[in-house]
Scaffold this motif. Structure first.
Motif, mmCIF file in Angstrom:
data_model
loop_
_atom_site.group_PDB
_atom_site.id
_atom_site.type_symbol
_atom_site.label_atom_id
_atom_site.label_comp_id
_atom_site.label_asym_id
_atom_site.label_seq_id
_atom_site.Cartn_x
_atom_site.Cartn_y
_atom_site.Cartn_z
ATOM 1 N N ASP A 51 0.842 -1.179 0.000
ATOM 2 C CA ASP A 51 0.000 0.000 0.000
ATOM 3 C C ASP A 51 0.894 1.251 0.000
ATOM 4 O O ASP A 51 1.700 1.426 0.923
ATOM 5 C CB ASP A 51 -0.873 -0.017 1.252
ATOM 6 N N ILE A 88 1.471 3.470 3.118
ATOM 7 C CA ILE A 88 2.446 3.127 4.164
ATOM 8 C C ILE A 88 3.645 4.065 4.085
ATOM 9 O O ILE A 88 4.100 4.626 5.079
ATOM 10 C CB ILE A 88 2.920 1.659 3.994
ATOM 11 N N TYR A 89 4.139 4.241 2.883
ATOM 12 C CA TYR A 89 5.296 5.114 2.709
ATOM 13 C C TYR A 89 4.955 6.566 2.964
ATOM 14 O O TYR A 89 5.743 7.319 3.531
ATOM 15 C CB TYR A 89 5.897 4.937 1.308
ATOM 16 N N LEU A 142 4.997 7.020 6.558
ATOM 17 C CA LEU A 142 6.366 7.044 7.085
ATOM 18 C C LEU A 142 7.041 8.380 6.824
ATOM 19 O O LEU A 142 7.768 8.902 7.668
ATOM 20 C CB LEU A 142 7.187 5.913 6.449
ATOM 21 N N LEU A 195 10.714 2.160 14.315
ATOM 22 C CA LEU A 195 9.899 1.240 13.507
ATOM 23 C C LEU A 195 10.777 0.423 12.566
ATOM 24 O O LEU A 195 10.543 -0.767 12.356
ATOM 25 C CB LEU A 195 8.858 2.027 12.703
ATOM 26 N N LEU A 242 8.420 2.499 21.168
ATOM 27 C CA LEU A 242 7.897 1.736 20.035
ATOM 28 C C LEU A 242 6.374 1.860 19.985
ATOM 29 O O LEU A 242 5.783 2.025 18.912
ATOM 30 C CB LEU A 242 8.321 0.268 20.155
ATOM 31 N N TYR A 243 5.752 1.771 21.154
ATOM 32 C CA TYR A 243 4.285 1.862 21.239
ATOM 33 C C TYR A 243 3.812 3.215 20.692
ATOM 34 O O TYR A 243 2.895 3.290 19.874
ATOM 35 C CB TYR A 243 3.853 1.686 22.694
ATOM 36 N N ARG A 293 4.343 3.568 16.948
ATOM 37 C CA ARG A 293 3.357 2.771 16.226
ATOM 38 C C ARG A 293 1.996 3.468 16.220
ATOM 39 O O ARG A 293 1.285 3.465 15.209
ATOM 40 C CB ARG A 293 3.256 1.399 16.908
ATOM 41 N N GLU A 294 1.636 4.055 17.353
ATOM 42 C CA GLU A 294 0.361 4.776 17.424
ATOM 43 C C GLU A 294 0.357 5.976 16.487
ATOM 44 O O GLU A 294 -0.647 6.259 15.821
ATOM 45 C CB GLU A 294 0.088 5.242 18.867
ATOM 46 N N PHE A 314 2.146 6.294 13.814
ATOM 47 C CA PHE A 314 2.082 5.771 12.453
ATOM 48 C C PHE A 314 0.642 5.402 12.094
ATOM 49 O O PHE A 314 0.152 5.703 11.003
ATOM 50 C CB PHE A 314 2.983 4.535 12.329
ATOM 51 N N ARG A 315 -0.028 4.780 13.031
ATOM 52 C CA ARG A 315 -1.404 4.355 12.777
ATOM 53 C C ARG A 315 -2.318 5.557 12.532
ATOM 54 O O ARG A 315 -3.156 5.529 11.622
ATOM 55 C CB ARG A 315 -1.908 3.561 13.990
ATOM 56 N N TYR A 333 -1.557 6.940 9.136
ATOM 57 C CA TYR A 333 -1.965 5.964 8.117
ATOM 58 C C TYR A 333 -3.483 5.976 7.940
ATOM 59 O O TYR A 333 -3.996 5.977 6.811
ATOM 60 C CB TYR A 333 -1.475 4.573 8.545
ATOM 61 N N GLU A 334 -4.196 5.995 9.062
ATOM 62 C CA GLU A 334 -5.662 5.999 8.971
ATOM 63 C C GLU A 334 -6.186 7.322 8.421
ATOM 64 O O GLU A 334 -7.203 7.356 7.731
ATOM 65 C CB GLU A 334 -6.261 5.732 10.359
ATOM 66 N N GLN A 389 -5.933 7.024 4.845
ATOM 67 C CA GLN A 389 -6.943 6.097 4.306
ATOM 68 C C GLN A 389 -8.289 6.776 4.106
ATOM 69 O O GLN A 389 -9.051 6.404 3.228
ATOM 70 C CB GLN A 389 -7.095 4.904 5.250
#
Lengths: 262, 187
Positions: free
Chosen positions: B124, B127-128, B131, B142, B170-171, B174-175, B177-178, B181-182, B185
């Protein structure tokens, strides 16, 4: 939907491992979080897969050891730099100190004819102030005019209204080492005394200060072939002030009680 | 002797790089070349994960090995050479990414990555894009976790923090990033 922290952490762990059995167990235990877990599994899967996206290949060039010369500064090198900088600084300071011309304040006068302890604090006459300016038409200064010469006489080499410049010899010797003994012809009519003194100061290139309470009457000056000290002395006798020699080309005028010509 | 130790299962505690580090410290350039050949691709991969640019990643990798070569005498033998090397790589990559000189390229990068991702139907492109929008330090963690498969302990060693701190970082990364990302989307 609010998810408990432990459950949230568990979901990320399962999503990261992608273990099929763990996913199925979680779905059975938390059926309402089924969609959320699936979303996270996909997210992590996509993120991991992103690495496989083709970047331009980076060929590995042969390793070339960096030259020792370009390496970090070594102690002997640093010491050498400090030594050079120190020598340069000392040389510069020495040269600057020896080559510096003597400043006015550095000069210690050898002849002072008055001890002026506890005297009033002097203040300078500011000739640039409009109140002290002398009407040009009333001020005539000519250097070394022969006694019989008239103003504006071409033979005298003078031009009315133009202040005399110091001689080349004075300029070459410097204005500090020897007092000016320049003799000028000064004529000023109906001018305030402070303006006259200011003009004398600028014309003879001398430093004249006046003490507080200095009189400022309107005066007439017509002195021929006279030097600054003599001119000030004569004015002092006429208008009630004394002349104190502070240093070379520096005079302090102090008012006296007696005034002969007031 | 070295291989014997490795093959007897002592590789958990024994760092075979130590031998090459020792030799390189004594001026043996071939020993350092061995380390260079061994880690170059992984260093480039880490740098690329942070910088998202192959050419800049290659430059950073060269810098990393140059720094390592020069400072090898100061290498603390209590940690692994690879840990030290990756730590340099992560720090240099983050510094390079923060310089800001790359910002103007991100627009171009977005387009290039989208095009590249479109060619590779498996990934997808968002994703990039996500990032790219992240902070370099978040991209670094990540990258270490999901691309290089580092454990939390290894990540902690590389970031010079405790495993718990690494887990928290990391948590959060990741959050973030999410979220990005969303957001992408939804568009």
């Amino acid at each position: 939907m609010k998810i408990a922290r432990e459950v949230d952490s568990l979901m990320w762990s399962i999503a990261e491992t992608g273990d099929f059995h763990a996913i199925e167990n979680f779905k059975r235990q938390f059926p309402d979080l089924h969609a959320e877990l699936s979303h996270r599994v996909l997210l992590i899967k996509d993120l991991k897969k992103a690495k496989s996206l083709q970047f331009a290949d980076v060929p590995r060039p042969p390793f070339v050891p960096p030259s020792k010369a370009g390496g970090p500064v070594t102690w002997p090198m640093a010491g050498l730099v400090i030594l050079v900088v120190s020598i340069t600084t000392v040389a510069f300071v020495t040269h600057a100190k020896n080559g510096e011309p003597m400043r006015y304040g550095d000069y210690k006068p050898t002849t002072t004819n008055f001890q002026y302890q506890n005297r009033p604090r002097p203040h300078s006459v500011n000739v640039d102030q409009p109140a002290h300016r002398v009407p040009t038409a009333l001020m005539v200064v000519s250097p070394n005019i022969p006694p019989n010469a008239t103003l504006g006489d071409p033979a005298s080499g003078s031009t009315p209204g133009v202040n005399a410049a110091p001689s080349d010899a004075n300029a070459a010797m410097g204005q500090v080492s020897q007092p000016k003994m320049e003799r000028l012809h000064v004529t000023m009519m109906q001018a305030p005394l402070s303006s006259v003194i200011g003009s004398i100061s600028s014309t003879y290139k001398i430093d004249v200060k006046t003490a507080p309470g200095f009189p400022n009457p309107t005066v007439d000056v017509d002195e021929q072939d006279t030097d600054a000290k003599s001119l000030l002395d004569r004015l002092g006798q006429r208008y009630g002030f004394g002349v104190i020699v502070e240093g070379v080309d520096s005079y302090l005028l102090v008012p006296t009680n007696a005034s002969k010509d007031k | 002797m070295v291989s014997a130790l490795v093959h007897t299962g002592a590789q958990q505690t024994y760092d075979e790089d130590v031998v090459y580090v020792e030799r390189a410290s004594k001026g043996d350039d071939t020993a350092f070349e061995h380390l260079y050949a061994k880690y170059f691709d992984r260093i480039v991969a880490v740098a690329r994960g942070v910088l998202l640019r192959s050419d800049e990643a290659a430059d950073v990798a060269q810098e990393v090995f140059t720094l390592a070569y020069r400072h090898l005498p100061r290498f603390d033998r209590r940690c692994r050479f690879s840990t030290w090397l990756f730590r340099i790589a992560v720090n240099r990559s983050i510094q390079e990414a923060r310089k800001g000189k790359n910002r103007w390229r991100f627009v171009e990068l977005n387009e290039a990555l989208a095009k590249s991702a479109a060619e590779d139907q498996r990934v997808d492109p968002r994703i990039y894009r996500a990032l790219v929008k992240m902070r370099p330090a978040d991209r670094a963690i990540l990258t270490l976790s999901y691309w290089e498969n580092f454990t939390l302990q290894q990540i902690a060693d590389n970031l010079n923090c405790s495993p718990n701190a690494a887990k928290t970082r990391l948590y959060r990364a990741r959050e973030r990033f999410r979220e990005i990302y969303e957001e992408l989307q939804k568009r």
